[in-house]
Design an enzyme around this catalytic site. Structure first.
Site, PDB file in Angstrom:
ATOM      1  N   CYS A 151      50.286  81.721  70.674  1.00  0.00           N
ATOM      2  CA  CYS A 151      48.930  81.770  71.201  1.00  0.00           C
ATOM      3  C   CYS A 151      47.995  81.165  70.164  1.00  0.00           C
ATOM      4  O   CYS A 151      48.163  81.365  68.964  1.00  0.00           O
ATOM      5  CB  CYS A 151      48.453  83.174  71.538  1.00  0.00           C
ATOM      6  SG  CYS A 151      49.364  83.950  72.849  1.00  0.00           S
ATOM      7  N   ARG A 160      51.054  76.114  69.747  1.00  0.00           N
ATOM      8  CA  ARG A 160      51.267  77.557  69.594  1.00  0.00           C
ATOM      9  C   ARG A 160      51.596  78.246  70.918  1.00  0.00           C
ATOM     10  O   ARG A 160      51.888  79.442  70.951  1.00  0.00           O
ATOM     11  CB  ARG A 160      50.017  78.214  68.997  1.00  0.00           C
ATOM     12  CG  ARG A 160      49.606  77.640  67.660  1.00  0.00           C
ATOM     13  CD  ARG A 160      48.397  78.349  67.119  1.00  0.00           C
ATOM     14  NE  ARG A 160      48.704  79.716  66.786  1.00  0.00           N
ATOM     15  CZ  ARG A 160      49.195  80.122  65.628  1.00  0.00           C
ATOM     16  NH1 ARG A 160      49.433  79.249  64.679  1.00  0.00           N
ATOM     17  NH2 ARG A 160      49.451  81.398  65.413  1.00  0.00           N
ATOM     18  N   ASN A 217      46.022  87.055  70.030  1.00  0.00           N
ATOM     19  CA  ASN A 217      47.330  86.465  69.713  1.00  0.00           C
ATOM     20  C   ASN A 217      48.167  87.579  69.093  1.00  0.00           C
ATOM     21  O   ASN A 217      47.728  88.204  68.135  1.00  0.00           O
ATOM     22  CB  ASN A 217      47.103  85.313  68.707  1.00  0.00           C
ATOM     23  CG  ASN A 217      48.365  84.893  67.981  1.00  0.00           C
ATOM     24  OD1 ASN A 217      49.460  85.042  68.502  1.00  0.00           O
ATOM     25  ND2 ASN A 217      48.207  84.370  66.772  1.00  0.00           N
ATOM     26  N   GLY A 218      49.347  87.851  69.656  1.00  0.00           N
ATOM     27  CA  GLY A 218      50.182  88.923  69.102  1.00  0.00           C
ATOM     28  C   GLY A 218      50.437  89.983  70.158  1.00  0.00           C
ATOM     29  O   GLY A 218      50.283  89.731  71.361  1.00  0.00           O
ATOM     30  N   GLU A 251      72.412  73.394  64.053  1.00  0.00           N
ATOM     31  CA  GLU A 251      71.073  72.836  64.194  1.00  0.00           C
ATOM     32  C   GLU A 251      71.048  71.741  65.268  1.00  0.00           C
ATOM     33  O   GLU A 251      70.115  71.672  66.077  1.00  0.00           O
ATOM     34  CB  GLU A 251      70.603  72.287  62.831  1.00  0.00           C
ATOM     35  CG  GLU A 251      69.354  71.445  62.844  1.00  0.00           C
ATOM     36  CD  GLU A 251      68.098  72.166  63.332  1.00  0.00           C
ATOM     37  OE1 GLU A 251      68.153  73.377  63.604  1.00  0.00           O
ATOM     38  OE2 GLU A 251      67.065  71.485  63.480  1.00  0.00           O
ATOM     39  N   LYS A 301      68.718  71.884  68.533  1.00  0.00           N
ATOM     40  CA  LYS A 301      67.766  70.808  68.872  1.00  0.00           C
ATOM     41  C   LYS A 301      67.991  70.361  70.310  1.00  0.00           C
ATOM     42  O   LYS A 301      67.053  70.208  71.078  1.00  0.00           O
ATOM     43  CB  LYS A 301      67.973  69.602  67.976  1.00  0.00           C
ATOM     44  CG  LYS A 301      67.295  69.372  66.700  1.00  0.00           C
ATOM     45  CD  LYS A 301      65.898  69.660  66.421  1.00  0.00           C
ATOM     46  CE  LYS A 301      65.497  71.089  66.518  1.00  0.00           C
ATOM     47  NZ  LYS A 301      65.181  71.758  65.310  1.00  0.00           N
ATOM     48  N   HIS A 349      89.946  79.071  68.133  1.00  0.00           N
ATOM     49  CA  HIS A 349      89.910  80.534  68.268  1.00  0.00           C
ATOM     50  C   HIS A 349      89.070  80.962  69.464  1.00  0.00           C
ATOM     51  O   HIS A 349      88.564  82.084  69.497  1.00  0.00           O
ATOM     52  CB  HIS A 349      89.384  81.164  66.978  1.00  0.00           C
ATOM     53  CG  HIS A 349      90.256  80.852  65.800  1.00  0.00           C
ATOM     54  ND1 HIS A 349      91.507  81.388  65.644  1.00  0.00           N
ATOM     55  CD2 HIS A 349      90.072  80.001  64.755  1.00  0.00           C
ATOM     56  CE1 HIS A 349      92.055  80.906  64.545  1.00  0.00           C
ATOM     57  NE2 HIS A 349      91.200  80.058  63.990  1.00  0.00           N
ATOM     58  N   LYS A 380      55.575  77.040  68.811  1.00  0.00           N
ATOM     59  CA  LYS A 380      55.793  76.962  67.377  1.00  0.00           C
ATOM     60  C   LYS A 380      55.116  78.161  66.742  1.00  0.00           C
ATOM     61  O   LYS A 380      54.206  78.739  67.332  1.00  0.00           O
ATOM     62  CB  LYS A 380      55.155  75.670  66.869  1.00  0.00           C
ATOM     63  CG  LYS A 380      55.906  75.064  65.725  1.00  0.00           C
ATOM     64  CD  LYS A 380      55.519  73.642  65.504  1.00  0.00           C
ATOM     65  CE  LYS A 380      56.283  73.099  64.337  1.00  0.00           C
ATOM     66  NZ  LYS A 380      57.701  72.900  64.622  1.00  0.00           N
TER      67      LYS A 380
HETATM   68  C1  F6R Z   1      63.620  75.067  66.240  1.00  0.00           C
HETATM   69  C2  F6R Z   1      62.505  75.714  65.598  1.00  0.00           C
HETATM   70  C3  F6R Z   1      62.563  77.174  65.362  1.00  0.00           C
HETATM   71  C4  F6R Z   1      61.919  77.532  64.015  1.00  0.00           C
HETATM   72  C5  F6R Z   1      61.820  79.058  63.875  1.00  0.00           C
HETATM   73  C6  F6R Z   1      61.268  79.476  62.534  1.00  0.00           C
HETATM   74  O1  F6R Z   1      63.423  73.691  66.366  1.00  0.00           O
HETATM   75  O2  F6R Z   1      61.527  75.089  65.265  1.00  0.00           O
HETATM   76  O3  F6R Z   1      63.862  77.650  65.439  1.00  0.00           O
HETATM   77  O4  F6R Z   1      62.664  76.986  62.990  1.00  0.00           O
HETATM   78  O5  F6R Z   1      61.005  79.565  64.892  1.00  0.00           O
HETATM   79  O6  F6R Z   1      59.975  79.000  62.348  1.00  0.00           O
HETATM   80  P1  F6R Z   1      59.334  78.948  60.908  1.00  0.00           P
HETATM   81  O7  F6R Z   1      60.083  77.943  60.120  1.00  0.00           O
HETATM   82  O8  F6R Z   1      57.908  78.566  61.130  1.00  0.00           O
HETATM   83  O9  F6R Z   1      59.477  80.325  60.323  1.00  0.00           O
END
Ligand code: F6R
Length: 606
Positions: free
Chosen positions: A2, A27, A98-99, A478, A482, A501, A601
């Protein structure tokens, strides 16, 4: 999670707020809303499900007030509908948040019993009602805010405006980020300074527990005890150049391409090229550490897993890597001499931050490897180790990940040297290896067009498995993360040796297997895994180097050939290939690359 942006005293509040919301969309983008004090004294509100563009489309007549609040939402309580979009209104109050308010349920019952009615399923609306009720009892908005805050449990940031107080924006920070700023005769509040860059000239990074009153005439800050506190303002960043896409189609693509530069910049902060040494970091003495705990979430935790191989191999320092959300709830047992390293792009991820606090409370030395220098983790850790990736806007982390790896590689060499496992010659050998990374990454990115072509076909796969060994195993994790997060294809990463396995049962013709197979000491083992999946009909894509390509020719369906790279540089360079692969598959599938569904994010909720 948020985004909040608020302004008081701007000529055109709505313009500033809508522009700010676009900068905060990373966000969350489930819904957006705005509320502005209009010149007639009323607060006017507009909300829409979906992105900020949908909100703009929903605003039929332009707003004309000079102060207001706005929000872009990542849904927690209640579906992403217009009714659940912020700002929420109760009586004179309009509020954004936010939260999570953890005790919202009893509070809601209490308010319902008093005859108040709710128009959303959110926890936020409860706070708007509490503030409105409090304003009936005490006339001072500050006192009303502090009284309300004393009733709330959870981790959050909030902001509110009150009808009849046209110049005032109230705010509070309790576990989620919030900055207060001023410039051009206006005051601002925002989840991230990026929302108001270009408007704000000075910024206060509020401390945990702060409450704030923002007016065009100034900013008042109150501490957790409700008493005034002085928080020093620092110059606000002037430019948002890094937050523009430039000639790239997506932020993710831009950020993949920025890697040679930002990894180089991060390495420069750790390596002394002239002397071939790693710069000592204040407070970091790996001789005094008997075990290193590494904690993070998602991509950051995979960076930690890769570093585990490096630290143990170069320094003999035992390492334990944990996912923050598990670590913090399992009563971890600490050993004398433990130090804990927290990896986070945002420095605000709720679980990682709480894990850091748990370690601090247990007397464990804490190191924050963060990309945001003003974040909560940067402020609360004993030691800060920076990454210099610059703002990362694409929700899928790319450049932050490789910058984390670059910094971790340097720290692993430092640990090896400090602990007497690497002499000066060995240290400078590693430094030279790391210094070559930016140009090797630049060369690796030349596979772009091949990846694009390959992705057309991969986009039809039902499942994609990623395999790797040693440090390439977490890179396989990773790669799978992605791909799944931006293309929505089911992808999993496995240690190549683990395949037989269980996971091998998944192999059939529409399953693709991406094998990260550099020509290193384990190449022959990885090659056996390739044979095993090929024999069962999988389409195999190998990410390898020149020597690996020569051996795998004819044995796999496709080869992505990277430059020959040794040592710790190898997984960092190979990261570009898994990133490009995910990127182009998502582009071919037509998904929203930078803002994939359900994600946001900076995960500031649990
Ligand atoms: C995946 C991704 C997430 C972040 C995770 C941690 O592409 O971006 O898995 O790596 O949410 O976020 P930070 O690094 O901000 O603690």
């Amino acid at each position: 999670m948020c985004g909040i942006v608020c302004v008081s005293g701007s000529i055109d509040a709505a313009l500033i707020l809508l522009r700010g919301l676009k900068q905060l969309e990373y966000r969350g983008y489930d819904s957006a809303g705005i509320a502005v004090h209009e010149p007639d004294g009323a607060i006017r509100r507009a909300r829409a499900a979906g992105k900020v563009a949908a909100l703009e489309a929903a605003i039929s007549t332009p707003f004309c007030g000079t102060s207001g609040i706005a929000h872009t939402r990542w849904a927690t309580h209640g579906a992403p509908t217009e009714a659940n979009a912020h700002p929420h209104r109760a009586g004179r109050v309009c509020l954004v948040h936010n939260g999570i308010i953890e005790n919202f349920s009893p509070l809601r019952k209490e308010l319902l019993a008093e005859g108040r009615s709710f128009s959303s399923e959110t926890d936020t609306e409860v706070v708007a009602h509490l503030l409105d009720r409090e304003l009936d009892l005490v006339s001072d908005p500050k006192v009303a805010l502090l009284n309300v805050l004393s009733r709330l449990e959870g981790a959050f940031a909030l902001a509110a405006i009150i009808e009849g107080e046209p110049d005032l924006v109230l705010g509070a920070r309790r576990g989620a980020p919030l900055v207060a700023a001023s410039g051009k005769g206006a005051g601002f509040l925002a989840s991230d300074i990026m929302a108001i860059t270009g408007e704000a000239t000075s910024v206060i990074y509020l401390e945990e527990g702060d409450s704030v009153l923002v007016r065009p005439s100034g900013i008042e800050v109150y501490g957790l005890d409700g008493l005034p506190v002085v928080r020093h303002a620092v110059p606000a960043p002037a430019s948002m150049a890094q937050a523009e896409k430039g000639n790239h189609r997506h932020f993710m693509q831009k950020e993949i391409y920025e890697q040679p530069e930002v990894v180089g910049r991060t390495l420069a902060a750790y390596l002394d090229a002239a002397s071939g040494c790693i710069r000592a970091r204040d407070g970091v003495d790996f001789r005094a550490i008997t075990r290193l705990l590494i904690v993070g979430c998602g991509t950051a935790s995979y960076a930690g897993q890769i570093a585990e191989y490096w630290f143990e191999a170069l320094s003999g320092l035992p390492v334990k890597v944990d996912i923050a959300s598990e670590f913090r709830y399992r009563n971890p047992a600490f050993l004398k001499g433990d130090a804990a390293l927290f990896i986070s792009q945002s420095g605000e991820t709720a679980d990682t931050l709480e894990a850091l606090r748990l370690c601090k409370a247990a007397g464990v030395t804490t190191i924050a490897l963060v990309n945001s220098p003003h974040s909560a983790m940067a402020r609360e850790a004993d030691i800060v180790a920076p990454t210099l990736a610059g703002p990362e806007i694409g929700v899928a982390s790319t450049k932050a990940f490789t910058c984390q790896l670059a910094a971790l590689a340097a720290l692993a060499v430092l640990a090896g040297h400090q602990r007497g496992c690497l002499d000066s010659e060995a240290q400078s050998g590693h430094v030279a290896n790391l210094l070559a990374i930016p140009s090797l990454m630049g060369a690796a990115l030349k596979i772009d067009q091949e990846v694009d072509a390959l992705a057309t076909e991969l986009a039809n796969a039902s499942i994609v498995l990623y395999l790797g060994r040693n440090a390439f195993f977490p890179l396989a994790l990773e790669g799978a993360l992605k791909l799944k997060e931006i293309s929505y294809i089911h992808a999993e990463g496995y240690a190549a040796g683990e395949l037989k396995h269980g996971p091998i049962a998944l192999i059939e013709e529409d399953v693709a297997v991406v094998v990260i197979a550099p020509h290193d000491a384990l190449f022959a083992k990885t090659r056996s895994s390739i044979q095993e999946v090929r024999a069962r009909g999988a389409r195999v894509i190998a990410i390898t180097d020149n020597a690996g390509a020569a051996e795998l020719e004819g044995e796999v369906s496709a080869i992505l050939k990277l430059p020959d790279v040794q040592g710790m540089a190898a997984p960092i360079v190979a990261a570009t290939a898994v990133q490009l692969l995910a990127y182009y598959v998502a582009v071919h599938k037509g998904t929203d690359v930078d803002q994939p569904r359900n994600l946001a994010k900076s995960v500031t909720v649990e």
